[in-house]
Write an enzyme that holds these catalytic residues in place. Sequence first.
Site, PDB file in Angstrom:
ATOM      1  N   TYR A  45       3.317   9.347   5.074  1.00 29.41           N
ATOM      2  CA  TYR A  45       4.267   8.948   6.108  1.00 29.41           C
ATOM      3  C   TYR A  45       5.128  10.149   6.474  1.00 29.41           C
ATOM      4  CZ  TYR A  45       7.797   6.132   8.505  1.00 29.41           C
ATOM      5  OH  TYR A  45       8.657   5.613   9.434  1.00 29.41           O
TER       6      TYR A  45
ATOM      7  N   TYR B 187      14.215   5.533   4.316  1.00 28.43           N
ATOM      8  CA  TYR B 187      13.023   5.674   3.474  1.00 28.43           C
ATOM      9  C   TYR B 187      13.451   6.432   2.232  1.00 28.43           C
ATOM     10  CZ  TYR B 187       7.943   6.106   2.694  1.00 28.43           C
ATOM     11  OH  TYR B 187       6.654   6.011   2.214  1.00 28.43           O
TER      12      TYR B 187
END
Length: 294
Positions: free
Chosen positions: A172, A182
């Site tokens: 990612y 995140y």
Amino acid sequence: RGKRAFIAGVADDNGYGWAIAKSLAAAGAEILIGTWVPALNIFESSLRRGKFDESRKLPDGSLMEITKVYPLDAVFDSLDDVPEDVKTNKRYAGSSNWTVQEVAESVKQDFGSIDILVHSLANGPEVTKPLLETSRKGYLAAISASSYSFVSLLKHFLPIMNPGGASISLTYIASERIIPGYGGGMSSAKASLESDTRVLAFEAGRKHKIRVNTISAGPLGSRAAKAIGFIDMMINYSLANAPLQKELHAGKLIINGTEEVGNAAAFLVSPLASAITGAVVYVDNGLNAMGVGV
Ligand code: NAD
């Protein structure tokens, strides 16, 4: 004969692992799956009860066959690593041979060899915490489950991978750009995974003629992503800002042309990509190329 694939990290029909399984099955591969031990019962019983039949449908109308489901916990390399409380945990005690080494041995016993290894798993217990608030334990757990798990899987499966085979993982963009939310060391874990993709491409390429690539995927509302909490925002951000304004799907239903991550993985592990290794390939509607939001 067709190729044989082992896909680690499928526990329902909502994630990228499922999508990759479908694209590989559609291309004629035999599918073996590694399912996280605590999720095994529900996954197997849902499979048996036909809960996934609609999403097992392949483009030719047949249903994807899963030859075998193996219990797996990719944070443990061998039985020696498993602490007593896990060994005796009700959900773990019901299965056996689920450490990485044991799963590779079982696959070898059952099938002899594989051609394709897929790593579609991640876990960061403190993913909702900013990095500055992440504990050492949480950070190391994220790295263990999300990056070293790939090193370990490749290490243990490499001896039974046929030369010319390939592996793929999912990463990612939070590894290289700031994606607030995140957290928990997950951004660091993805940076490790991408760096390891290069080093392992060299080592596995020289040693066994095996290719190693990773797909940097755009946002998908999988079970894991929902646990992070910001996935709807990321999907909307991508829809608003990416060069291609469409959603990524995981092949739950056949919507032609939308199973892009699965299809890209099928390409990357196929002979069509025989000179591609050590690469981070973006399958994100081009969002990574944007410099500013629009
Ligand atoms: P998912 O929930 O379908 O897959 C994650 C899987 O990991 C689950 O099946 C879970 O059971 C398994 N797992 C967790 N810990 C494990 C362990 N110790 N051993 C074995 N299995 C374990 O979710 P997903 O989003 O499709 O995730 C697949 C991969 O795609 C992950 O690497 C994720 O980081 C990556 N990815 C996801 C997105 C997204 O937006 N969903 C974007 C880019 C990359």
